[in-house]
Design a protein around this motif. Structure first.
Motif, mmCIF file in Angstrom:
data_model
loop_
_atom_site.group_PDB
_atom_site.id
_atom_site.type_symbol
_atom_site.label_atom_id
_atom_site.label_comp_id
_atom_site.label_asym_id
_atom_site.label_seq_id
_atom_site.Cartn_x
_atom_site.Cartn_y
_atom_site.Cartn_z
ATOM 1 N N PHE A 3 26.543 47.201 35.510
ATOM 2 C CA PHE A 3 27.660 47.687 36.340
ATOM 3 C C PHE A 3 29.253 47.755 36.122
ATOM 4 C CE2 PHE A 3 27.335 42.959 37.314
ATOM 5 C CZ PHE A 3 28.459 42.715 37.449
ATOM 6 N N GLU A 4 30.049 48.546 36.550
ATOM 7 C CA GLU A 4 31.271 48.662 36.257
ATOM 8 C C GLU A 4 32.027 48.551 37.494
ATOM 9 O OE1 GLU A 4 31.690 52.236 34.058
ATOM 10 O OE2 GLU A 4 31.743 53.523 35.893
ATOM 11 N N PHE A 5 33.283 48.156 37.315
ATOM 12 C CA PHE A 5 34.186 48.360 38.523
ATOM 13 C C PHE A 5 35.517 47.970 38.072
ATOM 14 C CE2 PHE A 5 33.404 43.770 37.307
ATOM 15 C CZ PHE A 5 34.615 43.097 37.309
ATOM 16 N N LEU A 6 36.344 48.442 39.157
ATOM 17 C CA LEU A 6 37.976 48.470 38.672
ATOM 18 C C LEU A 6 38.468 46.936 38.888
ATOM 19 C CD1 LEU A 6 40.541 50.068 37.985
ATOM 20 C CD2 LEU A 6 40.729 50.609 40.245
ATOM 21 N N LEU A 7 38.875 46.716 37.745
ATOM 22 C CA LEU A 7 39.447 45.113 37.800
ATOM 23 C C LEU A 7 40.957 45.134 37.813
ATOM 24 C CD1 LEU A 7 38.843 42.036 37.253
ATOM 25 C CD2 LEU A 7 39.273 42.468 35.150
ATOM 26 N N ALA A 8 41.483 44.832 39.347
ATOM 27 C CA ALA A 8 42.611 45.216 39.564
ATOM 28 C C ALA A 8 43.813 43.808 38.774
ATOM 29 C CB ALA A 8 43.060 45.244 41.063
ATOM 30 N N SER A 9 43.086 42.881 38.937
ATOM 31 C CA SER A 9 43.736 41.474 38.395
ATOM 32 C C SER A 9 42.682 40.807 37.770
ATOM 33 C CB SER A 9 44.416 40.976 39.445
ATOM 34 O OG SER A 9 43.663 40.483 40.528
ATOM 35 N N LEU A 10 43.306 39.682 37.210
ATOM 36 C CA LEU A 10 42.492 38.524 36.837
ATOM 37 C C LEU A 10 42.346 37.550 37.679
ATOM 38 C CD1 LEU A 10 42.536 38.311 32.808
ATOM 39 C CD2 LEU A 10 40.551 38.961 34.298
ATOM 40 N N LYS A 11 41.958 37.735 38.800
ATOM 41 C CA LYS A 11 41.999 36.651 39.828
ATOM 42 C C LYS A 11 40.567 36.602 40.379
ATOM 43 C CE LYS A 11 46.820 37.580 41.496
ATOM 44 N NZ LYS A 11 47.740 37.641 42.652
ATOM 45 N N GLY A 12 40.094 35.178 40.529
ATOM 46 C CA GLY A 12 38.892 34.953 41.312
ATOM 47 C C GLY A 12 38.974 34.219 42.414
ATOM 48 N N VAL A 13 37.807 34.076 43.048
ATOM 49 C CA VAL A 13 37.887 33.109 44.478
ATOM 50 C C VAL A 13 36.678 32.381 44.362
ATOM 51 C CG1 VAL A 13 37.889 33.037 46.891
ATOM 52 C CG2 VAL A 13 39.249 34.648 45.877
ATOM 53 N N SER A 14 36.954 31.031 44.219
ATOM 54 C CA SER A 14 35.821 29.926 44.343
ATOM 55 C C SER A 14 35.679 29.581 46.057
ATOM 56 C CB SER A 14 36.267 28.720 43.386
ATOM 57 O OG SER A 14 35.020 27.900 43.565
ATOM 58 N N VAL A 94 42.312 31.360 39.630
ATOM 59 C CA VAL A 94 41.073 30.960 40.721
ATOM 60 C C VAL A 94 41.997 30.513 41.713
ATOM 61 C CG1 VAL A 94 39.099 29.495 41.436
ATOM 62 C CG2 VAL A 94 39.556 30.651 38.877
ATOM 63 N N SER A 95 41.664 31.024 43.113
ATOM 64 C CA SER A 95 42.188 30.391 44.407
ATOM 65 C C SER A 95 41.036 29.742 45.016
ATOM 66 C CB SER A 95 42.919 31.492 45.351
ATOM 67 O OG SER A 95 41.938 32.646 45.365
ATOM 68 N N LEU A 96 41.179 28.803 45.976
ATOM 69 C CA LEU A 96 39.831 28.225 46.581
ATOM 70 C C LEU A 96 39.835 28.925 48.312
ATOM 71 C CD1 LEU A 96 40.464 24.696 45.581
ATOM 72 C CD2 LEU A 96 39.029 26.500 44.630
ATOM 73 N N HIS A 97 38.647 29.068 48.634
ATOM 74 C CA HIS A 97 38.130 29.602 50.093
ATOM 75 C C HIS A 97 37.472 28.498 50.699
ATOM 76 C CE1 HIS A 97 37.363 32.408 53.421
ATOM 77 N NE2 HIS A 97 36.179 31.974 53.076
ATOM 78 N N ASP A 98 37.947 28.140 51.945
ATOM 79 C CA ASP A 98 37.278 27.323 52.627
ATOM 80 C C ASP A 98 36.083 27.670 53.433
ATOM 81 O OD1 ASP A 98 36.330 25.001 54.008
ATOM 82 O OD2 ASP A 98 37.857 24.858 55.161
ATOM 83 N N GLY A 99 34.967 28.158 52.895
ATOM 84 C CA GLY A 99 34.002 28.799 53.242
ATOM 85 C C GLY A 99 33.325 27.933 54.351
ATOM 86 N N ARG A 100 33.082 26.629 54.064
ATOM 87 C CA ARG A 100 32.620 25.572 54.994
ATOM 88 C C ARG A 100 33.364 25.679 56.514
ATOM 89 N NH1 ARG A 100 32.700 20.586 51.120
ATOM 90 N NH2 ARG A 100 31.107 21.235 49.721
ATOM 91 N N GLY A 101 34.652 25.981 56.413
ATOM 92 C CA GLY A 101 35.333 25.692 57.697
ATOM 93 C C GLY A 101 35.528 27.140 58.253
ATOM 94 N N TRP A 102 35.253 28.300 57.449
ATOM 95 C CA TRP A 102 35.605 29.645 57.838
ATOM 96 C C TRP A 102 34.668 30.047 59.082
ATOM 97 C CZ3 TRP A 102 32.754 34.410 57.552
ATOM 98 C CH2 TRP A 102 33.573 35.359 57.789
#
Length: 104
Positions: A3-14, A94-102
């Motif tokens: 697959f391919e995609f436009l990588l706007a930044s080197l940011k990821g979310v855990s 890497v930033s963190l997302h609180d999926g447990r509380g979301w």
């Protein structure tokens, strides 16, 4: 699968939700029109849980989660950066997302 995609930044979310923790995905969200599956569609399977609105895709052969259409933004695609060879040696913010509380 490719697959391919436009990588706007080197940011990821855990995310710390029960599903993301187990699959150890590093999400990078892109608009759906910036993502293109080049090959291997027949090797993909999907998994939906909870509300059934999110669609998580993975390889039937190896079980790796490649990308998903999240329920929080169905018009976008979360790409698993751990599946992108060109990103493997890069420093990803890497930033963190609180999926447990979301969903509470």
């Amino acid at each position: 699968m490719r697959f391919e995609f436009l990588l706007a930044s080197l940011k990821g979310v855990s995310c710390n939700c029960s599903y993301c923790v187990r699959k150890a995905s590093l999400h990078h969200r892109v608009p759906a029109n910036h993502f293109r599956l080049l090959s291997g569609e027949e090797r993909l399977s999907s998994y939906q849980f909870g509300t059934g609105r999110a669609r998580h895709l993975f390889c039937k052969a190896c079980g790796i989660h490649t990308h998903c259409h999240p329920r929080s933004a169905p018009e976008q695609v979360n790409v698993n950066l751990h599946c992108v060879d060109a990103v493997q040696d890069a420093r990803v913010e890497v930033s963190l997302h609180d999926g447990r509380g979301w969903a509470a």
